[in-house]
Structure formats: C-alpha cells, structure tokens
Design a protein around this motif. Structure first.
Motif, short mmCIF file in Angstrom:
data_model
loop_
_atom_site.label_atom_id
_atom_site.label_comp_id
_atom_site.label_asym_id
_atom_site.label_seq_id
_atom_site.Cartn_x
_atom_site.Cartn_y
_atom_site.Cartn_z
N HIS A 95 70.93 12.37 -21.33
CA HIS A 95 70.53 11.56 -20.12
C HIS A 95 70.95 12.69 -18.49
CE1 HIS A 95 69.73 8.77 -23.11
NE2 HIS A 95 70.68 9.11 -23.61
N GLY A 96 72.41 12.73 -18.53
CA GLY A 96 72.24 13.85 -17.61
C GLY A 96 71.24 15.29 -17.47
N GLY A 97 71.78 16.06 -15.80
CA GLY A 97 71.49 17.50 -15.99
C GLY A 97 70.57 17.01 -15.35
N HIS A 98 69.87 15.94 -14.41
CA HIS A 98 68.65 15.91 -14.03
C HIS A 98 68.37 16.51 -11.62
CE1 HIS A 98 66.82 14.05 -16.70
NE2 HIS A 98 67.30 13.03 -17.17
N LEU A 99 67.82 17.09 -11.91
CA LEU A 99 67.67 17.52 -10.44
C LEU A 99 67.60 16.78 -9.57
CD1 LEU A 99 66.89 21.03 -10.59
CD2 LEU A 99 68.76 20.65 -10.43
N HIS A 100 68.37 16.56 -8.22
CA HIS A 100 67.62 15.94 -7.28
C HIS A 100 66.62 15.84 -6.46
CE1 HIS A 100 68.71 12.85 -3.20
NE2 HIS A 100 69.79 12.33 -3.97
N PRO A 101 65.70 15.55 -5.58
CA PRO A 101 65.17 15.58 -4.70
C PRO A 101 65.08 16.96 -3.94
CG PRO A 101 64.48 13.84 -5.44
CD PRO A 101 65.91 14.02 -6.53
N LEU A 102 66.16 16.67 -3.15
CA LEU A 102 67.09 17.28 -2.26
C LEU A 102 67.58 18.67 -2.70
CD1 LEU A 102 69.25 15.10 -0.42
CD2 LEU A 102 67.13 15.95 0.46
N LEU A 103 68.16 18.93 -3.65
CA LEU A 103 67.73 20.56 -4.24
C LEU A 103 66.94 21.17 -4.53
CD1 LEU A 103 71.20 19.07 -6.58
CD2 LEU A 103 71.21 20.39 -4.70
N LYS A 104 66.22 20.39 -5.00
CA LYS A 104 64.94 20.70 -5.86
C LYS A 104 64.07 21.44 -4.17
CE LYS A 104 63.52 18.83 -9.90
NZ LYS A 104 62.54 17.24 -10.23
N VAL A 105 64.12 21.07 -3.36
CA VAL A 105 63.46 21.10 -1.81
C VAL A 105 64.19 22.23 -1.43
CG1 VAL A 105 62.86 20.30 0.34
CG2 VAL A 105 61.95 18.56 -2.20
N ARG A 106 65.66 21.58 -1.52
CA ARG A 106 66.62 22.91 -0.91
C ARG A 106 65.96 24.45 -1.37
NH1 ARG A 106 71.59 25.25 -2.14
NH2 ARG A 106 73.14 25.71 -0.29
N LYS A 107 65.41 24.36 -3.01
CA LYS A 107 65.74 25.79 -3.29
C LYS A 107 64.21 26.63 -2.87
CE LYS A 107 64.45 27.54 -8.04
NZ LYS A 107 63.66 27.71 -7.98
N GLU A 108 63.61 25.34 -2.78
CA GLU A 108 62.47 26.13 -2.07
C GLU A 108 62.35 27.02 -1.14
OE1 GLU A 108 59.02 25.74 -3.32
OE2 GLU A 108 60.08 25.86 -5.39
N PHE A 109 63.57 26.12 -0.22
CA PHE A 109 63.12 26.77 1.51
C PHE A 109 64.36 27.86 1.54
CE2 PHE A 109 62.54 22.45 3.76
CZ PHE A 109 61.87 22.54 4.45
N ARG A 110 65.16 27.60 0.32
CA ARG A 110 66.22 28.82 0.29
C ARG A 110 65.30 30.36 -0.26
NH1 ARG A 110 69.72 31.13 -4.25
NH2 ARG A 110 71.31 32.35 -3.29
N GLU A 111 64.48 30.02 -1.43
CA GLU A 111 63.74 31.26 -1.80
C GLU A 111 62.84 31.79 -0.19
OE1 GLU A 111 61.73 29.78 -4.90
OE2 GLU A 111 63.49 30.00 -6.33
N ILE A 112 63.03 30.69 0.85
CA ILE A 112 61.56 31.86 1.66
C ILE A 112 62.36 32.25 2.34
CG2 ILE A 112 60.25 30.99 3.86
CD1 ILE A 112 59.27 28.10 2.16
N PHE A 113 63.92 31.70 2.66
CA PHE A 113 64.44 32.97 3.45
C PHE A 113 64.77 33.75 2.70
CE2 PHE A 113 66.11 28.40 6.42
CZ PHE A 113 65.50 29.01 6.93
#
Length: 372
Positions: A95-113
């Motif tokens: 029931h746990g371990g789900h990524l927050h939307p902010l973490l998902k978008v943060r990952k995308e921005f981090r990969e861009i940099f």
C-alpha cells in the motif's frame, strides 16, 4: 369395466428405492417421487481415519517459520518442524511506496539538466544564515524581503558562527562603499544582522556558496550548476501560495557571458521541457542586472503563462568573491509546483502539497513525461 387386478407402480418404485437401487430408476421417476414428497434425497459422508507417519498425542507442536540463530546454537533445528511455504502464491500488493507527483516532475527536470551537462549542487542546508541568503547576493539589509513578514527566523540557534572573515569584510565594503564603478548601498552594514539564521528563502543561497567555492580555486574553471529543492517564505496561504515550496535553479559561470547567452540557455532548457514559444519581459531583482521574467505559451491553457525569472548576477555580488573580473554568471529559476499543477490539472496548490492532499490521488496519479 372390471379389472383383473391392480398394479401399484409407485409402490414398486418405492420398494426399489428402499433396496438402495436408486441408480436403476430414471431421473424422471425420481423427480416425480420428490415432487410428491415420497422420498427425500440426502448424502451420507463416510470418513476412514488411520494413524499417519506423523501421528502424535502431543498435537500442540509449534512449527517454526524460519531458521533462527537460537535454533542453530541450541541444535533444536535438527528436530524442529518448519512451516511449509508456497512459493507459487502471489504476495499482498503493497500500500506504500507511491511516488508523489512533485517527485515525478522533479525527476524529469533533473534529467534535463544532466543531459545538458549541468552539475547538481548540494541542497542539504535548509537552515541558512542571512549572510549567504541575502548579504552575499548584494541584497541590502533594509530590503523588505528580510523582514519577519516574509522570512522565517530561527530562535535557537539564532546566529551562525561560521562566515569567512575576509569575504565578510569585502561584502561589507561593497554594501557600504561600493567598488569598481559601483557606489554600493551607502548605509551602515551590521554583521549581527548578517549572522541571523533563517529558513532559506531561495536556493540562490546555495549558488552563492558554490560560486565562492569556485573562486577559491587556483585557476578558474567554467561551470554549469543546478539545484532543485525546498525553500521557505512567510507567505499568506491561498490556492496558489504556500509557506514552503520547491525552487528549480540553473546557472552558468564563464568568461564574457552576455544577455544573449542567458536567453539561449533558457531556450535550450525550456525546449527540453516542451515549451518552444517563449517571451522575455524586463524585470527587477536585487542581485541580478539585467533581469527578465520568462513567459511561455501554454497550448492547453491557450494563453501566455509566467514560468520563471532570470538575470545576470551583479558585479557587486561577484567581485567580493574574488572571481576574475571578466567572469559573468547567468541564472534562471522557476518553481516546481506550477509545472506540476499544469501537468496534472491541479487548480489548488494545497491539493498538491500539505496536509489536505488526498492520499488516494497520490497512489493513482499517472507517470510524468515531458514531450521533448
């Protein structure tokens, strides 16, 4: 008409049933007897019990679930009974371990940099001194952003003890007197004000530390840095503002950079984000000159949306650090919450971050991917 005799067919059928020869009767006959309630169908189960190889009168034997250290040391593992495991059965969904939307978008921005060759700055200093958060950025001590109405001050420890003294004196001189063509802010700069501890109001405090560290190198090396982390401001809470939010920041330090380099770096960054149509508007920031607000045309909203802020760090900020005179630093920043709200169609920021967030929406939110 007088019959020779009477044959009771029903009695004959019941006699057959009584003899246990039900299988010899047709199903139609049996169903007729049931409807007339002359017979009742019942099942009798017989069990045969025999002693098995593990028969024991001591039936309360505990089965061990795992081989423990105690079992090995005592030697009881030799006679212990172990619980059998079904390795083909499916486990219970977590029931746990789900990524927050902010973490998902943060990952995308981090990969861009990272794809663009930027280095990630350490962002673990949530508590920062006013010196690194304001004074080193050439922000005067009378600036409204430094009031308790906008900034969270710490009561314990209230002041920092570690500031490079030689750098502090150069920053003080720049604030009071200026230098290299600048007249400074011309006020009495107070070290006690600079030592006050606060919750950092922007990640530019980290940029200031990294640039100072870069200036301490024997030979200057051009660098590209980025950071994505949480900042704190004493804001009035509403559907678009929180007292804590995330800031994305990128900067480039190199020789003879110009405003054209800044616009090019911003375009390169936001094209990877999926926004190709950009506009720039002159703005004011205390520590950048020139400064620009960044607007992007959002195809979903069908309008221009402010997506960030940018500028070139002022010479009054860079010279006290000891960087070479012709080194320029360009930087831009934006919040993480705004693109996340647009991406996930969230209208109230309190539904994205804070105690009002619906946990079910966190579990069920889709993956995030930018159209690059």
């Amino acid at each position: 008409r007088v019959a020779d005799g009477v044959e009771d067919i029903t009695q004959h059928h019941l006699e057959i049933v009584n003899k246990g020869l039900v299988e010899s009767l047709d199903k139609e006959i049996i169903d007729n007897l049931k409807r007339r309630k002359l017979v009742v169908q019942s099942k009798i189960k017989l069990f045969k019990i025999e002693k098995g190889p593990k028969f024991s009168l001591n039936w309360r034997v505990k089965q061990e679930a795992e081989l423990t250290r105690e079992l090995i040391l005592s030697g009881d593992w030799k006679t212990a009974e172990f619980r059998s495991f079904n390795f083909n059965s499916m486990g219970i969904p977590p029931h746990g371990g789900h990524l927050h939307p902010l973490l998902k978008v943060r990952k995308e921005f981090r990969e861009i940099f990272l794809e663009l060759g930027y280095e990630e700055m350490p962002t673990n200093n949530f508590v920062e001194s006013s010196f690194w958060n304001f004074d080193s950025l050439f922000q005067p001590q009378s600036h409204p952003a430094r009031d308790a109405h906008d900034t969270f001050f710490l009561s314990d420890p209230a002041e920092t003890l570690v500031i490079p003294q030689d750098y502090l004196q150069r920053v003080k001189k720049m604030h009071e007197e200026g230098g290299k063509g600048s007249i400074g802010w011309r006020y009495k700069w107070q070290e006690s004000e600079a030592r006050k501890n606060i919750l950092r109001t922007h990640t530019t405090a980290i940029s200031s530390r990294m640039l100072y560290k870069l200036s301490q190198q024997a030979v200057f090396t051009p660098k590209k840095y980025f950071s994505i982390d949480r900042v704190y401001r004493n804001e009035t809470l509403d559907q678009t503002h929180l007292a804590e939010f995330h800031q994305i920041e990128g900067l480039v330090a190199d020789y003879d950079l110009t405003l054209a380099h800044l616009i090019g770096a911003i375009r390169q960054f936001f094209e990877r984000y999926g926004i190709k149509n950009l506009k720039f508007k002159p703005a004011y920031n205390p520590y950048t000159e020139p400064s620009m607000e960044i607007f992007g045309y959002h195809n979903g909203l069908k309008k221009w949306v402010e997506i960030g802020n940018s500028g070139m760090f002022r010479p009054e900020m860079l010279l006290p650090m000891g960087l070479p005179p012709n080194v320029r630093v360009i930087a831009w920043g934006l919040s993480l919450e705004r693109p996340t709200m647009i991406k996930y169609h969230i209208s109230n920021i309190r539904d994205l971050l804070g105690h009002k967030v619906d946990i079910t929406s966190i579990r069920n939110n889709p993956i995030c991917r930018f159209d690059k």
